[in-house]
Scaffold this motif. Structure first.
Motif, PDB file in Angstrom:
ATOM      1  N   LEU A  56      16.310  19.346  36.386  1.00 17.43           N
ATOM      2  CA  LEU A  56      15.651  19.011  37.651  1.00 17.43           C
ATOM      3  C   LEU A  56      16.602  18.323  38.621  1.00 17.43           C
ATOM      4  O   LEU A  56      16.517  18.525  39.832  1.00 17.43           O
ATOM      5  CB  LEU A  56      14.435  18.121  37.390  1.00 17.43           C
ATOM      6  N   PHE A  57      17.497  17.493  38.114  1.00 17.86           N
ATOM      7  CA  PHE A  57      18.498  16.886  38.979  1.00 17.86           C
ATOM      8  C   PHE A  57      19.351  17.959  39.648  1.00 17.86           C
ATOM      9  O   PHE A  57      19.693  17.867  40.831  1.00 17.86           O
ATOM     10  CB  PHE A  57      19.391  15.931  38.183  1.00 17.86           C
ATOM     11  N   VAL A 448      23.561  14.907  38.376  1.00 18.99           N
ATOM     12  CA  VAL A 448      22.786  14.363  37.256  1.00 18.99           C
ATOM     13  C   VAL A 448      22.887  12.839  37.255  1.00 18.99           C
ATOM     14  O   VAL A 448      23.980  12.273  37.299  1.00 18.99           O
ATOM     15  CB  VAL A 448      23.279  14.924  35.906  1.00 18.99           C
ATOM     16  N   GLU A 449      21.742  12.168  37.229  1.00 18.79           N
ATOM     17  CA  GLU A 449      21.703  10.699  37.150  1.00 18.79           C
ATOM     18  C   GLU A 449      21.794  10.307  35.677  1.00 18.79           C
ATOM     19  O   GLU A 449      20.786  10.135  34.996  1.00 18.79           O
ATOM     20  CB  GLU A 449      20.413  10.175  37.775  1.00 18.79           C
ATOM     21  N   TRP A 450      23.007  10.172  35.198  1.00 13.34           N
ATOM     22  CA  TRP A 450      23.221   9.933  33.775  1.00 13.34           C
ATOM     23  C   TRP A 450      22.607   8.633  33.271  1.00 13.34           C
ATOM     24  O   TRP A 450      22.110   8.588  32.138  1.00 13.34           O
ATOM     25  CB  TRP A 450      24.719  10.001  33.454  1.00 13.34           C
ATOM     26  N   THR A 452      19.737   7.440  34.094  1.00 15.38           N
ATOM     27  CA  THR A 452      18.334   7.784  33.832  1.00 15.38           C
ATOM     28  C   THR A 452      18.215   8.621  32.574  1.00 15.38           C
ATOM     29  O   THR A 452      17.286   8.427  31.765  1.00 15.38           O
ATOM     30  CB  THR A 452      17.752   8.550  35.032  1.00 15.38           C
ATOM     31  N   VAL A 453      19.125   9.551  32.379  1.00 19.24           N
ATOM     32  CA  VAL A 453      19.098  10.399  31.184  1.00 19.24           C
ATOM     33  C   VAL A 453      19.233   9.556  29.922  1.00 19.24           C
ATOM     34  O   VAL A 453      18.482   9.725  28.949  1.00 19.24           O
ATOM     35  CB  VAL A 453      20.218  11.462  31.257  1.00 19.24           C
ATOM     36  N   PHE A 454      20.175   8.618  29.927  1.00 20.32           N
ATOM     37  CA  PHE A 454      20.377   7.775  28.745  1.00 20.32           C
ATOM     38  C   PHE A 454      19.182   6.849  28.522  1.00 20.32           C
ATOM     39  O   PHE A 454      18.803   6.594  27.376  1.00 20.32           O
ATOM     40  CB  PHE A 454      21.670   6.974  28.899  1.00 20.32           C
ATOM     41  N   MET A 455      18.596   6.348  29.607  1.00 17.42           N
ATOM     42  CA  MET A 455      17.429   5.483  29.452  1.00 17.42           C
ATOM     43  C   MET A 455      16.271   6.241  28.822  1.00 17.42           C
ATOM     44  O   MET A 455      15.632   5.760  27.875  1.00 17.42           O
ATOM     45  CB  MET A 455      16.994   4.921  30.814  1.00 17.42           C
ATOM     46  N   VAL A 456      16.005   7.435  29.313  1.00 20.79           N
ATOM     47  CA  VAL A 456      14.891   8.232  28.782  1.00 20.79           C
ATOM     48  C   VAL A 456      15.151   8.613  27.324  1.00 20.79           C
ATOM     49  O   VAL A 456      14.261   8.510  26.473  1.00 20.79           O
ATOM     50  CB  VAL A 456      14.690   9.488  29.652  1.00 20.79           C
ATOM     51  N   ALA A 457      16.378   9.050  27.022  1.00 23.70           N
ATOM     52  CA  ALA A 457      16.705   9.451  25.650  1.00 23.70           C
ATOM     53  C   ALA A 457      16.602   8.272  24.693  1.00 23.70           C
ATOM     54  O   ALA A 457      16.196   8.426  23.536  1.00 23.70           O
ATOM     55  CB  ALA A 457      18.108  10.051  25.604  1.00 23.70           C
TER      56      ALA A 457
END
Length: 596
Positions: A56-57, A448-450, A452-457
């Motif tokens: 989506l990013f 990509v907002e990395w 945010t990706v790491f927070m969600v994962a």
């Protein structure tokens, strides 16, 4: 388990740790405590919700790079004409529409410069339009699958029930609360907001005039001082003089032999007889510098109009939604050396800050008044850390605009009608964006907002721990006893209201994972379909209207709109009550048609 949840909440609320780091600490805690195996603790990085989020990013970047958002904004601005009500309606609806296809804070960031430019044209206070845009972006995230919290709840539901939420589920259930909320914002909220012309808005309305100078505290503070022959400054460079860091004097220009050098570089050597145009942080700071450094203050104050010149200028920049500069100081960043620009003032919570700027830690929502050569400002515009307002950047790829729109529409339709997973559909769309030239692969990586990706994962494994420890069932039974065995609609109202409150102090992602997992396990006890409960909690995480920290979109408009925390509470509580009631009504009414 409760200790881990409370510790995580404390870390996030206090702001002592970045959310992505806190999430990774939670994942490690789940593994080291034995609640989860190492494979389970780090399984978030392989979840389809994370893959869909990355895609989506990239899809959002494709829409922005081809100028789709700007084209829509220009057409709506022309439709609005000179009517403030129509302009607020147009920009709020545009933010909501874009939020259906992209991250809510990105939607707000895209619309904000368009709205500021249109508001300047009709002399509308930015405080009347920017907060409605943030609220519109939040409400637009309700009738769509494509927000972080909605993707997370869909994935958690699939793990529990075997069937995820679909785009159609969100459209059917989320349309009523979104429509009612938007109607309230367009009809009432903007009219109740204070009329303020803060920060760079005055600059964009009147260029660099006395109103702007007064707004930033520069009106009576531009002073000219002469470097005397015995001054220790003679022969050393501007950077070596430490005038800004040690003496709190910002050197804006140097008069030498009848010429004025504006925004001098740090390596410029000072000479006896130089006349320095300075902006002191205070009268005391100026007096101390004059006394210590052998300077002589000229009797007449310098006019702010002196700052206007063809090759240099003032501009307001905001910290972008993707910035990594939060918590760092201008001194740590070596801002002037890195960008070749000076920060004259910082706008925060409706007030300018000028003293001790070098050591002031940046916050999300800060606006910086930056001065320097236009060529350096244009370079700053390409930096993903900042949003530079009212400047022309690299032209969009207009020829690829139809392809970008077609790809996004295809992704949305496939998400509603296809049995394929949302990760497959969105990633296919992201790959097509690159293959058809809407953006390059390098641009896709940068989009990509990395964090945010790491927070969600890092947060996703919490749902496994909540289910395994029985935390959800225990809390659900306790609430049921407290409510006296109430009906299903009361259960929906309670879990919706708590989610909408938690999201004011925790992020929507944390609320979705923690409270969503509890709500889904407790749904059966209340006689509510798990799909209905998942939708209720997901939609409630978008009701982040009450505080500037409730959502990054709220913080993004704070500096540019000159808002104070009380403005959010005053404008947001009627909208919060309306959306919680509408979500409860929509989920309860449609529950009989939702899967059990």
């Amino acid at each position: 388990m409760w200790l881990l949840l409370l510790t995580m909440a404390g870390l996030l609320i206090s702001g002592r740790l970045r959310p992505d780091l806190a999430a990774l600490i939670v994942a490690l805690g789940l593994s080291f405590s034995g609640l989860l195996t190492p494979q389970e603790a780090f399984s978030g990085f392989s979840r389809s919700a994370v893959i869909a989020l990355i895609a989506l990013f990239i899809l959002t970047a494709g829409l922005n790079r081809t100028g789709v958002s700007e084209a829509l904004g220009e057409r709506l601005s022309r439709w609005a004409g000179d009517s403030p009500a129509r302009l607020v309606a147009a920009m709020t609806l545009l933010a909501a529409l874009l939020s259906m296809t992209m991250n809510s804070v990105t939607a707000a960031a895209v619309v904000m410069p368009l709205a500021a430019q249109s508001a300047r044209r009709i002399r509308l206070a930015p405080s009347r339009i920017l907060l409605p845009i943030a609220y519109g972006a939040l409400l637009g995230g309700m009738p769509t699958l494509f927000t972080t919290a909605n993707l997370l709840l869909s994935g958690i539901l699939r793990d529990i029930q075997g069937r995820p939420l679909t785009m159609l589920d969100f459209v059917v259930v989320g349309l009523l609360p979104a429509a009612l909320g938007l109607a309230w914002v367009i009809g009432f909220t903007w009219r109740t907001l204070p009329e303020r012309f803060p920060a760079g808005q005055l600059m964009r309305m009147h260029r660099l005039n006395r109103e702007l100078a007064e707004q930033y505290g520069l009106k009576d503070d531009l002073v000219e001082v002469v470097v005397e022959g015995a001054s220790p400054l003679c022969g050393i460079s501007l950077g070596e003089s430490h005038l800004a860091s040690r003496y709190q004097l910002t050197v804006i220009g140097i008069r030498r032999k009848g010429r004025l050098l504006l925004s001098p570089p740090p390596e410029e050597a000072l000479q006896a007889g130089d006349v320095l145009l300075v902006a002191p942080a205070s009268a005391e700071a100026l007096e101390a510098a004059v006394r210590t450094l052998g300077l002589r203050k000229l009797p007449q104050m310098a006019s702010p109009e002196i700052l206007e010149a063809g090759e240099v200028g003032l501009i307001e920049v905001l910290l972008s939604p993707h910035t990594t500069l939060i918590g760092r100081t201008l001194r740590e960043l070596r801002f002037r050396e890195r960008y070749g620009l000076q920060v004259l003032a910082l706008w925060r919570e409706g007030q300018p800050l000028r003293a001790g700027l070098a050591d002031e830690r940046l916050r999300f929502g800060d606006a910086l008044l930056v001065y320097g050569p236009w060529e350096r400002i244009r370079l700053l515009q390409g930096d993903p850390e900042f949003i530079v307002l009212q400047m022309d950047g690299e032209p969009p790829r207009r020829s690829r605009r139809p392809a970008a729109v077609g790809i996004m529409l295809g992704v949305m339709l496939a998400s509603m009608l296809s049995a394929r997973s949302v990760a497959e559909i969105t990633m296919a769309g992201a790959v097509l964006m690159v293959l058809l030239g809407c953006l390059t692969m390098e641009e896709a990586y940068r989009a990509v907002e990395w964090p945010t990706v790491f927070m969600v994962a890092g947060l996703l494994p919490l749902s496994i721990a909540v289910a395994r420890t029985g935390t959800a069932e225990g809390l659900g039974a306790l609430l049921l006893r407290w409510a006296g065995g109430s009906s299903p609609w009361m259960g929906v109202l309670i879990f919706t209201g708590v989610a909408a409150l938690l999201t004011q102090v925790l992020s929507a992602s944390v609320t979705a994972v923690v409270w969503g997992s509890i709500a889904l396990r407790a749904a059966v006890l209340w006689g509510v379909p798990p799909h209905g409960m998942a939708l209720a909690v997901a939609l409630a995480t978008s009701a982040a209207f009450l505080t500037p920290i409730a959502h990054p979109a709220n913080a993004l408009v704070m500096g540019a709109g000159g808002y104070r925390p009380s403005d959010y509470l005053r404008a947001g509580w009627p909208l919060w009550l309306l959306t919680v009631a509408a979500i409860t009504a929509s989920v309860t009414a449609l529950s009989p048609w939702l899967p059990r």
